[in-house]
Design an enzyme around this catalytic site. Structure first.
Site, PDB file in Angstrom:
ATOM      1  N   ILE A 118       0.834  -1.200   0.000  1.00 39.32           N
ATOM      2  CA  ILE A 118       0.000   0.000   0.000  1.00 39.32           C
ATOM      3  C   ILE A 118       0.870   1.252   0.000  1.00 39.32           C
ATOM      4  O   ILE A 118       0.588   2.225  -0.714  1.00 39.32           O
ATOM      5  CB  ILE A 118      -0.959   0.007   1.206  1.00 39.32           C
ATOM      6  CG1 ILE A 118      -1.886  -1.218   1.150  1.00 39.32           C
ATOM      7  CG2 ILE A 118      -1.781   1.289   1.233  1.00 39.32           C
ATOM      8  CD1 ILE A 118      -2.740  -1.310  -0.105  1.00 39.32           C
ATOM      9  N   CYS A 172      -9.810  -2.430   2.927  1.00 40.71           N
ATOM     10  CA  CYS A 172     -10.186  -2.406   1.510  1.00 40.71           C
ATOM     11  C   CYS A 172     -11.594  -2.957   1.324  1.00 40.71           C
ATOM     12  O   CYS A 172     -12.381  -2.423   0.526  1.00 40.71           O
ATOM     13  CB  CYS A 172      -9.181  -3.202   0.686  1.00 40.71           C
ATOM     14  SG  CYS A 172      -8.953  -4.918   1.217  1.00 40.71           S
TER      15      CYS A 172
END
Length: 481
Positions: free
Chosen positions: A139, A289
């Site tokens: 990420i 997510c």
């Protein structure tokens, strides 16, 4: 001339028009902080073919292809205006103009539609906001790419530093290489060079200091010229307010966690509850997510049909938390080989819904299966609604949500009958409704929601950071409420 000749000539003409759009889009972005969109998809730094493909994608949503011959006049009209920082959607402009019956010229209609970004109404360009990444994994590197991409004129978010633990010889060279090339997301769009002596990575002209530290307490960010910065914690090591507060060192003003927060840490899903962030809040989370994938469509369905209860089953790509081969793991099943097995595991996304949608009274349960793909997941959202409906009504509603609602940056919509997971690598939306898979029976609706659990989520993180930093610019035409 044959039909084939006509088709090829038409293509070459459209290529020429798209090519003429590129310098206009670039100049608006660099000089005025204006991001030109087409149905929520940025056209900044896109190639001729990418611009044409984005126009063609409108067929998937609206039923017919949008031509560059239709959008170029609006782009030219924008270039003639005194615009301030904003996001302007050519697709929505063209659609609104087509629906308008007043007989206005393109120039007059465009000026009226974006009046909030011109003259006395326009936002003044600020000095920009420093950003620090704590951790540089999957990420972290994607967030870095997005920050570099969005640096534009230099008046928005500025990635100033990355904090990592020392990794031995040529550490910075290896980290720069991971930023430059990614097995899933491809090559970095631009140039990257390394100054090992000064521990600095230069990416598209952005000087990014690499700070080596084992603990937040070791760092004084002001020593690197960093001030009033937003720190994005990508490690997940600290999840509660006490732990995350360790990052509030000299030079750091706010901390954003890229994982679900615990305790009283606000869990923010951009597009749904980002407007609840208090101005003085220093610690917040971007949730997970999967939470970002299910909450926007869940809110949309609640708003229109009401939701009695629901269950979400996520079929999730494997992550670094799992083992490549069978080995010890604190979680029993996650110790088994990720590339070789489907692995039943837990998900906190269902329980996290309550934090992002506190007004939703429906009970939402959830479970998850990790599968042997490296990226892109799908959430199957099974809902009992408060009223009966039809498949056509739900499809028309979600298509409209993806085009014109305040959730259009979060929810995408696809009708392609042959779509598979890899087609959604690089999607900037939190979730994509698969129209062909939708099932509706009376008051029961089952939504199939694709999501790039790496890149799509990173885009949501950036949106939250833009919001709390004050550089989240308004979008025109304004979405329907």
């Amino acid at each position: 001339m044959t039909v084939n000749d006509d088709s090829f000539t038409n293509w070459k003409n459209r290529e020429e028009i798209a090519e003429s759009m590129i310098p206009i889009i670039g100049k608006l972005h660099r000089e005025r902080d204006v991001t030109v969109l087409l149905h929520s998809r940025s056209l900044v730094n896109k190639s001729v073919v990418s611009i044409l493909k984005t126009h063609r994608f409108a067929r998937q949503i609206g039923g017919e292809e949008l031509s560059v011959t239709e959008t170029l006049p609006f782009l030219q009209a924008l270039a003639a205006l005194d615009l301030g920082p904003s996001q302007i959607d050519l697709g929505m402009l063209a659609a609104a103009y087509k629906a308008d019956d007043r007989g206005l010229s393109v120039e007059a209609f465009t000026a009226e539609a974006v009046a909030g970004a011109t003259g006395a109404n326009k936002i003044e360009r600020g000095e920009g906001r420093d950003v620090v990444l704590y951790g540089f994994g999957r990420i972290g590197r994607l967030v870095a790419r997005l920050l570099i991409e969005k640096s534009g004129s230099g008046n928005g978010l500025r990635l100033r530093a990355i904090v990592v633990r020392g990794g031995g010889d040529q550490d910075i060279v290896k980290r720069a290489s991971l930023l430059r090339r990614d097995s899933i997301h491809g090559q970095f769009q631009g140039t990257i060079t390394v100054d090992e002596t000064n521990s600095t990575i230069f990416a598209n002209g952005n000087a990014i200091k690499v700070i080596y530290a084992n603990d937040p307490s070791e760092i004084d960010y002001t020593a690197y010229g960093i001030k009033n910065a937003i720190l994005i914690d990508n490690t997940g090591k600290w999840r509660d307010r006490e732990g995350l507060s360790e990052h509030l060192r000299p030079g750091i003003d706010k901390v954003v966690l890229t994982a679900p927060g615990k305790g009283d840490v606000p869990n923010i899903v951009h597009g749904v509850n980002h407007d609840t962030i208090k101005p003085d809040e220093q610690i917040l989370s971007c949730a997970s997510c999967t939470t970002n994938a299910i909450v926007p469509p869940l809110k949309a369905m609640e708003d229109e049909f009401g939701v009695e209860r629901g269950h979400v089953e996520t079929v999730h790509s494997f992550t670094n938390d799992q083992n490549l081969l069978d080995n010890y793991h604190k979680s029993e099943r996650r110790g088994r080989s990720a590339p070789l097995n489907m692995v039943i595991t837990e998900t906190g996304a269902a329980s996290a819904v309550a934090k992002a949608l506190p007004d939703l009274k429906a009970k939402i349960s959830g479970s998850s299966i990790r599968v042997p793909v490296p990226d892109v997941s799908i959430a199957i959202l099974n809902l009992q609604l408060k009223r009966e409906t039809s498949r056509e009504e739900v499809l028309d509603y979600l298509r409209d949500v993806s085009l014109t609602s305040p959730l259009r940056r979060q929810i995408d919509f696809i009708t392609a009958p042959d779509a598979v997971s890899s087609d959604f690598i690089g999607s900037r939306h939190a979730s994509i409704v698969d129209a062909g898979a939708l099932k509706v029976d009376g008051d029961n609706a089952i939504l199939y929601l694709w999501y790039d659990n790496e890149f799509g989520y990173s885009c949501q993180v950036i949106r939250v950071v833009q919001h709390v930093s004050g550089v989240e610019y308004p979008t025109f035409p304004a979405p329907a409420v």
